[in-house]
Design an enzyme around this catalytic site. Structure first.
Site, mmCIF file in Angstrom:
data_model
loop_
_atom_site.group_PDB
_atom_site.id
_atom_site.type_symbol
_atom_site.label_atom_id
_atom_site.label_comp_id
_atom_site.label_asym_id
_atom_site.label_seq_id
_atom_site.Cartn_x
_atom_site.Cartn_y
_atom_site.Cartn_z
ATOM 1 N N LYS A 1 0.455 -1.191 0.237
ATOM 2 C CA LYS A 1 -0.176 0.077 -0.034
ATOM 3 C C LYS A 1 0.894 1.485 -0.163
ATOM 4 O O LYS A 1 0.213 2.886 -0.658
ATOM 5 C CB LYS A 1 -0.671 -0.088 1.169
ATOM 6 C CG LYS A 1 -1.697 -1.163 1.013
ATOM 7 C CD LYS A 1 -3.286 -0.420 1.900
ATOM 8 C CE LYS A 1 -4.161 -2.093 2.491
ATOM 9 N NZ LYS A 1 -5.254 -1.652 3.495
ATOM 10 N N ASP B 1 -9.858 3.323 2.359
ATOM 11 C CA ASP B 1 -10.241 2.615 3.623
ATOM 12 C C ASP B 1 -10.793 2.917 4.636
ATOM 13 O O ASP B 1 -11.273 3.070 5.235
ATOM 14 C CB ASP B 1 -8.519 1.687 3.977
ATOM 15 C CG ASP B 1 -7.833 1.128 3.562
ATOM 16 O OD1 ASP B 1 -8.570 0.099 3.159
ATOM 17 O OD2 ASP B 1 -6.639 0.424 3.152
HETATM 18 P P1 NAP Z 1 -0.165 -2.285 11.355
HETATM 19 O O1 NAP Z 1 0.259 -0.563 10.062
HETATM 20 O O2 NAP Z 1 1.565 -3.208 11.521
HETATM 21 O O3 NAP Z 1 -0.438 -1.475 12.972
HETATM 22 C C1 NAP Z 1 -1.280 -2.403 13.662
HETATM 23 C C2 NAP Z 1 -1.113 -1.597 15.668
HETATM 24 O O4 NAP Z 1 -1.570 -2.461 16.032
HETATM 25 C C3 NAP Z 1 -0.072 -0.530 15.486
HETATM 26 O O5 NAP Z 1 -0.237 0.638 15.852
HETATM 27 C C4 NAP Z 1 1.208 -1.686 16.930
HETATM 28 O O6 NAP Z 1 1.287 -0.955 17.557
HETATM 29 C C5 NAP Z 1 -0.731 -2.515 17.458
HETATM 30 N N1 NAP Z 1 -0.362 -3.770 17.487
HETATM 31 C C6 NAP Z 1 -0.021 -5.027 17.300
HETATM 32 N N2 NAP Z 1 0.100 -6.304 18.064
HETATM 33 C C7 NAP Z 1 -0.429 -5.551 19.345
HETATM 34 C C8 NAP Z 1 -0.083 -5.614 20.651
HETATM 35 N N3 NAP Z 1 -0.018 -6.834 21.017
HETATM 36 N N4 NAP Z 1 -0.365 -4.713 22.025
HETATM 37 C C9 NAP Z 1 -0.602 -3.425 21.332
HETATM 38 N N5 NAP Z 1 -0.537 -2.637 19.799
HETATM 39 C C10 NAP Z 1 -0.506 -3.825 19.357
HETATM 40 O O7 NAP Z 1 -1.579 -3.065 11.031
HETATM 41 P P2 NAP Z 1 -2.349 -2.450 10.317
HETATM 42 O O8 NAP Z 1 -3.343 -2.715 8.814
HETATM 43 O O9 NAP Z 1 -3.319 -0.640 11.005
HETATM 44 O O10 NAP Z 1 -4.250 -3.680 10.767
HETATM 45 C C11 NAP Z 1 -4.359 -3.076 12.040
HETATM 46 C C12 NAP Z 1 -6.628 -3.787 11.984
HETATM 47 O O11 NAP Z 1 -7.256 -3.292 11.598
HETATM 48 C C13 NAP Z 1 -5.564 -5.545 11.441
HETATM 49 O O12 NAP Z 1 -6.515 -6.248 13.066
HETATM 50 C C14 NAP Z 1 -6.720 -5.899 10.661
HETATM 51 O O13 NAP Z 1 -6.923 -7.297 10.330
HETATM 52 C C15 NAP Z 1 -7.203 -4.459 10.764
HETATM 53 N N6 NAP Z 1 -8.107 -3.864 8.738
HETATM 54 C C16 NAP Z 1 -9.141 -3.760 9.050
HETATM 55 C C17 NAP Z 1 -9.419 -3.292 7.823
HETATM 56 C C18 NAP Z 1 -11.059 -4.048 6.747
HETATM 57 O O14 NAP Z 1 -11.213 -3.710 6.409
HETATM 58 N N7 NAP Z 1 -12.197 -4.467 8.418
HETATM 59 C C19 NAP Z 1 -8.913 -3.019 6.723
HETATM 60 C C20 NAP Z 1 -7.468 -2.559 7.150
HETATM 61 C C21 NAP Z 1 -6.776 -3.539 8.717
HETATM 62 P P3 NAP Z 1 3.276 -0.669 17.429
HETATM 63 O O15 NAP Z 1 2.861 0.691 16.555
HETATM 64 O O16 NAP Z 1 3.547 0.189 18.963
HETATM 65 O O17 NAP Z 1 3.118 -1.835 17.024
#
Ligand code: NAP
Length: 289
Positions: free
Chosen positions: A76, A112
């Site tokens: 992305k 998104d």
């Molecule tokens: P990302 O860029 O990897 O970001 C992950 C976020 O979660 C960061 O803020 C990270 O904190 C935090 N995190 C991960 N593990 C953690 C833990 N064990 N404890 C506390 N914080 C934690 O991922 P993303 O692309 O933003 O996606 C995030 C979520 O959104 C996923 O579950 C994904 O499936 C969902 N999502 C859903 C859709 C939909 O269409 N519904 C679309 C996109 C994403 P740090 O910064 O400290 O690492």
């Protein structure tokens, strides 16, 4: 625009989703259902693209006459180098998930964040203006959501993240767009006791399958007046949503975000209203398959 919308050379329209891995994607099921419900002849396929071949793959969109593609993890951000035009919101967010091919000119959009907000407004909170919102997490998805949320003129947005520096940087970057601040996870209890929060949004992956018992914040911090939303849609009710529901909160899951990011993409590609209910039904049935 009539039903005559066609691909190159009068052929059916071509669409796809590029990612690595990609076999798990629900987008082909959702967009195939959308094309059928809209009465359009077209195909939407998963495209497995390795990071080192992304540039070539993007050139392939015009060479092969694709009308549009979605771009997912991990492309992305990098894909922004290869498109001709980037929509202003996608530029600010720093990520593109939808590309439209208009006579060989590729434009990148981010659907998104706006997809999430459309879902939240249609399914849980019709008017977000003046609302006080807590966003947990500050990754790629959070950036899109917070940007789209700030366009709705909320009362305030607080971003809490495990890595507080990322939340602080985001709050500084977008301070001109509204009342946005950062909060350490350890300070959440104080924040929730001292300020009125209307909506809590989990944007972390905590609680996602297979680690479904985990909570991004202690459930004791929730109160019945809050709307609690989770971007996760596998499971459809995360532990956070189950706990919120049990104390009387209104809950909202990530299925609608997935459906509406696809709906906006469909609308950009075809110029027609997306058949949202057919899309939602297709995703639900592929989740149960
Ligand atoms: P990302 O860029 O990897 O970001 C992950 C976020 O979660 C960061 O803020 C990270 O904190 C935090 N995190 C991960 N593990 C953690 C833990 N064990 N404890 C506390 N914080 C934690 O991922 P993303 O692309 O933003 O996606 C995030 C979520 O959104 C996923 O579950 C994904 O499936 C969902 N999502 C859903 C859709 C939909 O269409 N519904 C679309 C996109 C994403 P740090 O910064 O400290 O690492």
């Amino acid at each position: 625009m009539g039903n005559e919308l066609k691909g190159n050379g009068g052929l059916p329209l071509l669409f796809g989703v590029m990612g690595d891995p990609i076999s798990q994607t629900k987008s082909p099921a959702m967009h195939s259902a959308a094309l059928e419900a809209a009465g359009l002849a077209g195909t939407y396929v998963p495209l497995h693209v390795k990071p080192e071949r992304l540039g070539d793959a993007i050139k392939g969109i015009t060479a092969l006459g694709y009308r549009g593609v979605n771009v997912t993890v991990p492309h992305k951000v990098d894909v922004m180098k290869y498109v001709d035009v980037i929509d202003e919101a996608a530029k600010q967010i720093g990520a593109v998930n939808t590309i439209v091919n208009e006579d060989g000119v590729l434009t990148g959009y981010n659907t998104d964040g706006i997809g999430y907000i459309r879902s939240l407004k249609e399914e849980a909170v019709a008017d977000l203006s003046g609302k006080h919102v807590l966003v947990i997490g500050c990754g790629g998805a959070a950036r899109g959501i917070v940007y789209a949320l700030l366009q709705e003129k909320p009362g305030s947005v607080v971003v809490a993240n495990r890595t507080i520096g990322k939340a602080q940087e985001l709050a500084d970057e977008w301070s001109h767009l509204g009342d946005i601040s950062a909060c350490k996870m350890e300070e959440l209890a104080n924040l929730l006791q001292e300020s009125h929060i209307d909506i809590v949004i989990n944007t972390t992956s905590v609680g996602m399958y297979p680690r479904t018992g985990e909570l991004p914040i202690p459930a004791e911090l929730l109160a019945p007046h809050m709307v609690v939303s989770d971007l996760i849609y596998n499971p459809l009710k995360t532990e956070l949503l189950l706990r919120a529901e049990s104390i009387g909160c209104r809950i909202h899951n990530g299925l609608g975000m997935f459906v509406y990011q696809g709906a906006y993409a469909f609308e950009y590609w075809t110029g027609r209203p997306a058949p949202v209910e057919a899309m939602r039904a297709a995703v639900l049935s592929s989740l149960q398959a």
